[in-house]
Design an enzyme around this catalytic site. Structure first.
Site, PDB file in Angstrom:
ATOM      1  N   GLY A 174      34.152  44.479  43.167  1.00  0.00           N
ATOM      2  CA  GLY A 174      35.534  44.079  42.938  1.00  0.00           C
ATOM      3  C   GLY A 174      36.487  45.004  43.661  1.00  0.00           C
ATOM      4  O   GLY A 174      36.080  46.033  44.214  1.00  0.00           O
ATOM      5  N   SER A 207      35.708  49.830  51.173  1.00  0.00           N
ATOM      6  CA  SER A 207      34.547  48.954  51.067  1.00  0.00           C
ATOM      7  C   SER A 207      33.297  49.701  50.620  1.00  0.00           C
ATOM      8  O   SER A 207      32.965  50.764  51.147  1.00  0.00           O
ATOM      9  CB  SER A 207      34.277  48.287  52.427  1.00  0.00           C
ATOM     10  OG  SER A 207      33.171  47.428  52.357  1.00  0.00           O
ATOM     11  N   GLY A 208      32.593  49.128  49.643  1.00  0.00           N
ATOM     12  CA  GLY A 208      31.279  49.621  49.258  1.00  0.00           C
ATOM     13  C   GLY A 208      31.243  50.954  48.553  1.00  0.00           C
ATOM     14  O   GLY A 208      30.167  51.538  48.392  1.00  0.00           O
ATOM     15  N   HIS A 249      40.531  41.300  42.575  1.00  0.00           N
ATOM     16  CA  HIS A 249      39.377  40.404  42.719  1.00  0.00           C
ATOM     17  C   HIS A 249      38.204  41.034  41.985  1.00  0.00           C
ATOM     18  O   HIS A 249      37.911  42.218  42.183  1.00  0.00           O
ATOM     19  CB  HIS A 249      39.012  40.204  44.184  1.00  0.00           C
ATOM     20  CG  HIS A 249      37.704  39.512  44.391  1.00  0.00           C
ATOM     21  ND1 HIS A 249      37.421  38.287  43.827  1.00  0.00           N
ATOM     22  CD2 HIS A 249      36.591  39.873  45.091  1.00  0.00           C
ATOM     23  CE1 HIS A 249      36.188  37.920  44.177  1.00  0.00           C
ATOM     24  NE2 HIS A 249      35.667  38.872  44.930  1.00  0.00           N
ATOM     25  N   HIS A 302      34.166  40.189  39.805  1.00  0.00           N
ATOM     26  CA  HIS A 302      33.035  39.274  39.616  1.00  0.00           C
ATOM     27  C   HIS A 302      32.688  39.247  38.133  1.00  0.00           C
ATOM     28  O   HIS A 302      31.515  39.293  37.748  1.00  0.00           O
ATOM     29  CB  HIS A 302      31.845  39.707  40.468  1.00  0.00           C
ATOM     30  CG  HIS A 302      32.034  39.414  41.922  1.00  0.00           C
ATOM     31  ND1 HIS A 302      31.505  38.305  42.530  1.00  0.00           N
ATOM     32  CD2 HIS A 302      32.741  40.061  42.881  1.00  0.00           C
ATOM     33  CE1 HIS A 302      31.847  38.294  43.808  1.00  0.00           C
ATOM     34  NE2 HIS A 302      32.608  39.353  44.038  1.00  0.00           N
ATOM     35  N   ASP A 343      49.572  31.076  25.946  1.00  0.00           N
ATOM     36  CA  ASP A 343      50.439  32.256  25.956  1.00  0.00           C
ATOM     37  C   ASP A 343      50.617  32.811  27.365  1.00  0.00           C
ATOM     38  O   ASP A 343      51.600  33.506  27.644  1.00  0.00           O
ATOM     39  CB  ASP A 343      49.842  33.359  25.074  1.00  0.00           C
ATOM     40  CG  ASP A 343      50.090  33.126  23.591  1.00  0.00           C
ATOM     41  OD1 ASP A 343      51.018  32.354  23.247  1.00  0.00           O
ATOM     42  OD2 ASP A 343      49.359  33.714  22.778  1.00  0.00           O
ATOM     43  N   HIS A 357      32.440  31.462  44.218  1.00  0.00           N
ATOM     44  CA  HIS A 357      32.689  32.875  44.510  1.00  0.00           C
ATOM     45  C   HIS A 357      33.148  33.620  43.262  1.00  0.00           C
ATOM     46  O   HIS A 357      32.373  34.360  42.664  1.00  0.00           O
ATOM     47  CB  HIS A 357      33.712  32.983  45.641  1.00  0.00           C
ATOM     48  CG  HIS A 357      33.943  34.366  46.134  1.00  0.00           C
ATOM     49  ND1 HIS A 357      34.824  34.642  47.171  1.00  0.00           N
ATOM     50  CD2 HIS A 357      33.453  35.558  45.757  1.00  0.00           C
ATOM     51  CE1 HIS A 357      34.843  35.947  47.388  1.00  0.00           C
ATOM     52  NE2 HIS A 357      34.016  36.527  46.527  1.00  0.00           N
ATOM     53  N   TYR A 384      58.775  36.715  21.054  1.00  0.00           N
ATOM     54  CA  TYR A 384      57.563  37.536  20.900  1.00  0.00           C
ATOM     55  C   TYR A 384      57.850  38.972  21.324  1.00  0.00           C
ATOM     56  O   TYR A 384      58.531  39.213  22.315  1.00  0.00           O
ATOM     57  CB  TYR A 384      56.442  36.957  21.768  1.00  0.00           C
ATOM     58  CG  TYR A 384      55.175  37.783  21.760  1.00  0.00           C
ATOM     59  CD1 TYR A 384      54.208  37.624  20.784  1.00  0.00           C
ATOM     60  CD2 TYR A 384      54.970  38.759  22.752  1.00  0.00           C
ATOM     61  CE1 TYR A 384      53.055  38.391  20.775  1.00  0.00           C
ATOM     62  CE2 TYR A 384      53.814  39.540  22.750  1.00  0.00           C
ATOM     63  CZ  TYR A 384      52.865  39.346  21.768  1.00  0.00           C
ATOM     64  OH  TYR A 384      51.738  40.119  21.763  1.00  0.00           O
TER      65      TYR A 384
END
Length: 233
Positions: free
Chosen positions: A29, A46-47, A96, A98, A121, A172, A230
């Site tokens: 993610g 990345s990674g 993003h 998973h 809500d 995905h 609320y």
């Protein structure tokens, strides 16, 4: 003085929150924080596992996809973030993950109906699911086309990206966004819970129907309407 320190901090904290909320394991993610005035966003490298992240490891990227300063590669999903920041006005953070229930709905290629007030809500529309990406788009530039697919899906469904701040990419997984990186992770956590509740609802009653429109409207407006009551005023 680091002109991007705040941006790095926002992205770093948002990525740590992904793990804290159990929305992704290992490196599954990413979250980013965007400064529209500078046209730059900070994103997870990345990674790199969450436990190994640091403030300095956040990668700065502009809206043309150029890395501003870093010896690390940005997330492989960077171009998707790039498209969404360009096309969805007003968002300043994207997440993003998973997370399993959201991914399950994406893999089933199904939108998530508004079955109850928890969903209402946070949104009056079903959580949209895109179409599967075409072979041509996959061959072209997969991550860029993922962003294009999300944008095109919203256009076809005539959805407002401010009011609908989450999407499932078919096969995905989920992308969520908000007015900050922190809020985008919050929406990721909300989406996972909504997907879990919807799954359990259909397990109990495969013929379950969406919540009546007047109840959906009431729950949305009591939190977000002009006369919202609320929370603390």
């Amino acid at each position: 003085m680091d002109a991007y320190k705040t941006l790095r901090e926002e992205a770093f904290e948002a990525n740590l929150e992904i793990k804290k909320q159990n929305l992704a394991i290992y490196t599954w993610g990413n979250a980013s924080a965007f400064d529209p005035d500078k046209g730059v966003f900070a994103i997870k490298p990345s990674g790199v596992p969450y436990d190994e992240l640091s403030l300095e490891s956040m990668v700065l990227v502009d809206l043309a996809g150029k890395v501003i300063e870093s010896s690390l590669n940005p997330s492989s999903d960077t171009k998707t973030h790039q498209v969404l920041y360009r096309e969805f006005s007003g968002i300043k953070g994207i997440t993003h993950t998973h997370s399993p229930y959201a991914v399950a709905w994406a893999q089933a290629h199904k939108p998530v109906p508004v079955f109850g007030t928890t969903h209402a809500d946070h949104g009056t529309e079903e959580v949209p699911c895109t179409e599967f990406m075409s072979p041509k788009a996959v061959k072209n530039d997969y991550e860029l086309e993922t962003g294009n697919l999300i944008v095109e899906s919203f256009r076809k469904k005539k959805l407002n990206s401010i009011h609908v701040n989450m999407v499932l990419v078919a096969g995905h997984g989920p992308f969520t966004w908000g007015n900050s990186a922190a809020q985008s992770v919050y929406h990721g956590a909300v989406l996972e819970e909504i997907c879990k509740m919807a799954f359990l609802t259909l397990r109990l009653d495969p013929q379950a129907k969406p919540l009546p429109e007047h109840i959906i409207k009431k729950h949305w407006e009591r939190k977000h309407g002009p006369d919202a009551y609320y929370g603390q005023q």
